[in-house]
Design an enzyme around this catalytic site. Structure first.
Site: not given
Lengths: 456, 244
Positions: A209, A212, A231, A234, A363
């Site tokens: 999340c 949170c 979530c 929260c 990369d």
């Protein structure tokens, strides 16, 4: 001030002409010269143009092409940065091309594809009327850094767009989180149902999340970290989209048919490109269309008839059999190509071209985050895999460890030899190049098999 | 024969293709007829660490660091320390490498305490050390030349009793100052090497496997494999860097 604008515009227009005379399609250099002469030129040129800005990790070009097609269908006067010149220099060039020598706009509207990192500056200067954020995925970490940094850049861009209606992907927990941090009007768009029957397993780029840090739960997933996130700690969850795909009706080789709901109204639309990610591109464009205020019929027609940007599912005729180029930039994009391949029922030759120039990402580690293992499961349908590009060595190793038989791999150091090999066999070809590999390869393929120059 | 591999924190330490190291270890064992069991140990999950032969920890984003440290200091740090003392094999990349050290000092002066299995610490800076790089491993760590990609802002300094994994030939390495790269302590191998590290550096990959195998099945020797593609990819990058 006026003189500066004139000089900058003049110098830029001249450079564009010269480059064209030399047969080159440079889109960034002219803008760079102009900005050197007049640093706030973009602000001056854009202030009387109604702009749609498209940003996000994946799908910017295709979404922009669909939006552009809506302007065509609406017979509106517009311009767009067609060639993927999506940094500030390239964007300035295109504004200059569409201005008079005194800096007055020749067109009323603009559809501007904008790099995520450049969006904060570009938005500040052009003060867009609409901003579309497609999604935020892990992408070229050497250039963009962590996804949280990309998201922050996009957020600043929107904060610099006080009058914009903002269209956000409701299924992307990162993108959707922008809504609460801005005062702007927001239109959410998304896909309410899973897209693939048997999607590749993927590493989520956002498992925790954003508020949170608790792990998300999902009621369904479309791909990557996109879907019905929630979530449990929260309560942050996928917002209800106003523009959404409610059902996937049919997935064909060259198109997809879906049921949509737009501000409560049901409709069926055909998307003139295959691939699950193009469903998001289409529905995002539909949200933009609502934000601008076009009639829904126009957007529907545009989605059913647009043609793709160069290298995005672009098709070439190799003389009896076809080759499709699907540009990839990151693991999420590569996984979507693999999902597309998995849906094919005919034998196909698969081509991977991996480069590591700065536009590709220096990369190349990301190839290990894409699920090439899926190719090993499709081995009867893919008799040969061709590998090319500056980092063909790394790509070949990746495929070997994905479980592909080494005898199936052919490495080409030279694009002409690669093109000959594709031509001298009879199966359809799917080519998956990174950005600069795509530019080089498609230039050669256009010469050999016909096609547009990239700046057209 | 079977090796048990533990992939620590795959849910958060999974940047830059580091998971490719697990794919590589598995395949190189499979091709030699040795079974592998890979156990994923995400945040919140627990397992008896003493039953594993080989541990892998990758690099991650700063965003998740807080959740990770809470989990780590909830007891896993002590188990990891015990496994290191027990001479279990660890391959730790980037963030995972830093985490095996004592602490990380951010450039705003905040200190994050880590596991402390290796006497080394990392100091944050606002300059990123980024790009293709190459280093030569010390003889006890295969002596081979490793090619890869580094991308870190932390500068790592080795303390007493910890040897560098190798000497930098091209790029920055641990801190861009003392030409060291990575660390070796008992059977812990730490490095900044993305790419991922093992597939293009098969000699080093086999050292990791051989060390774990010798500990579990003394006297066993890994037969060689045909590494043509791997060596080709390795040499291409080595040549490129030598020419620069």
């Amino acid at each position: 001030m006026k003189l500066k604008v004139f000089l900058a515009v003049f110098a830029c227009k001249l450079t564009i002409k010269l480059l064209r005379l030399l047969g080159r399609g440079g889109t960034a250099i002219p803008g760079k010269i102009a900005l050197r002469i007049c640093p706030d030129l973009l602000f001056q040129l854009a202030k009387d143009v109604k702009c749609v800005v498209v940003t996000g990790t994946n799908g910017k070009t295709t979404s922009s092409r669909i939006i552009e097609e809506i302007y065509v269908k609406a017979e509106a006067s517009y311009f767009a940065n067609r060639s993927g010149a999506n940094l500030i220099n390239g964007i300035t060039s295109i504004f200059i091309e569409n201005s008079t020598l005194t800096g007055k706009p020749k067109k009323e509207n603009a559809v501007i594809e904008c790099d995520e990192a450049a969006s904060k500056e570009v938005c500040r200067l052009i003060n867009p009327a609409v901003v579309l954020v497609t999604n935020v995925f892990r992408d070229q970490l050497d250039r963009y850094g962590e996804v949280s940094g990309t998201l922050e850049n996009i957020l600043i861009g929107i904060k610099n767009s006080p009058r914009a209606v903002v269209c956000l992907n409701s299924d992307c927990s990162l993108t959707a989180s922008i809504a609460e941090q801005i005062p702007n009007r927001v239109i959410f768009y998304g896909v309410d149902v899973p897209i693939y029957k048997n999607p590749v397993s993927e590493v989520s780029d956002a498992p925790h999340c954003i508020k949170c840090k608790h792990e998300y739960e999902y009621s369904y997933r479309t791909f990557g970290h996109l879907g019905g996130f929630c979530c449990p700690d929260c309560g942050y969850k996928r917002p209800e989209p106003q523009v959404s795909v409610t059902d996937i009706l049919s997935t064909e080789l060259s198109f997809t048919k879906v049921r949509v709901q737009v501000f409560g109204e049901d409709d069926v639309i055909t998307i003139n490109l295959p691939g699950g990610y193009n469903i998001y591109n289409a529905v995002g464009a539909l949200a933009v269309s609502e934000a601008v205020g076009f009639r829904r019929m126009l957007a529907k027609d545009a989605i059913a008839s647009f043609t793709c940007g160069f290298g995005r599912m672009e098709e070439f005729d190799l003389g009896g059999h076809s080759a499709r180029i699907i540009l990839v930039k990151n693991p999420a994009g590569a996984n979507q190509v693999l999902n597309y391949l998995a849906g094919l029922s005919a034998e196909t030759v698969f081509v991977c071209c991996l480069n590591d120039n700065s536009a590709d990402g220096k990369d190349v580690s990301w190839v290990w985050d894409a699920n090439f293992e899926k190719l090993a499961d499709m081995s009867e349908l893919i008799p040969e895999i061709y590998v090319s590009g500056i980092r063909s060595g790394d790509m070949a190793v990746r495929l070997k460890y994905a479980g592909i038989d080494e005898d199936k791999l052919r490495i080409f150091d030279d694009y002409d030899e690669l093109i000959d090999a594709m031509k001298n066999q009879s199966l359809p070809v799917i080519i998956m190049p990174t950005y600069t590999a795509m530019m080089d390869l498609r230039a050669k393929m256009s010469t050999a098999f016909g096609g547009k120059e990239f700046w057209e | 024969m079977k090796l048990s591999i533990c992939h620590l924190y795959p849910d958060v330490l999974n940047l830059y293709g580091d998971t490719g190291n697990i794919i590589c270890l598995k395949k190189r064992l499979e091709w030699r007829g040795i079974d592998t069991e890979v156990t994923l140990l995400p945040i919140g999950a627990n397992a008896d660490l003493s039953r594993f032969d080989l541990f892998f920890i990758g690099g991650g984003q700063d965003f998740e660091q807080e959740v990770l440290l809470t989990d780590l200091h909830g007891g896993k740090d002590k188990e990891i320390l015990a496994a290191v003392e027990d001479e279990k094999v660890f391959l730790c990349i980037c963030g995972g490498y830093q985490m095996m050290g004592q602490y990380y000092l951010t450039h705003t002066g905040q200190q994050c305490d880590y596991i402390g299995a290796l006497k080394l610490h990392t100091v944050g800076s606002d300059v990123r050390m980024i790009g293709n790089y190459m280093f030569k491993c010390a003889e006890e760590s295969s002596g081979s030349t490793i090619v890869g990609f580094e991308n870190h802002s932390g500068r790592t300094y080795l303390g007493e009793g910890v040897s560098p994994l190798g000497t930098v030939l091209h790029g920055f390495g641990n801190n861009g100052e003392d030409h060291t790269e990575g660390a070796r302590f008992k059977n812990v191998f730490g490095a900044y090497c993305h790419g991922p590290m093992l597939p293009k550096n098969p000699e080093f990959a086999d050292l990791i496997l051989q060390t774990a195998l010798s500990r579990r099945y003394p006297g066993t020797v890994l037969p060689p494999l045909g590494d043509g593609l791997e060596i080709n990819a390795h040499d291409h990058m080595a040549d490129r860097m030598e020419k620069q």
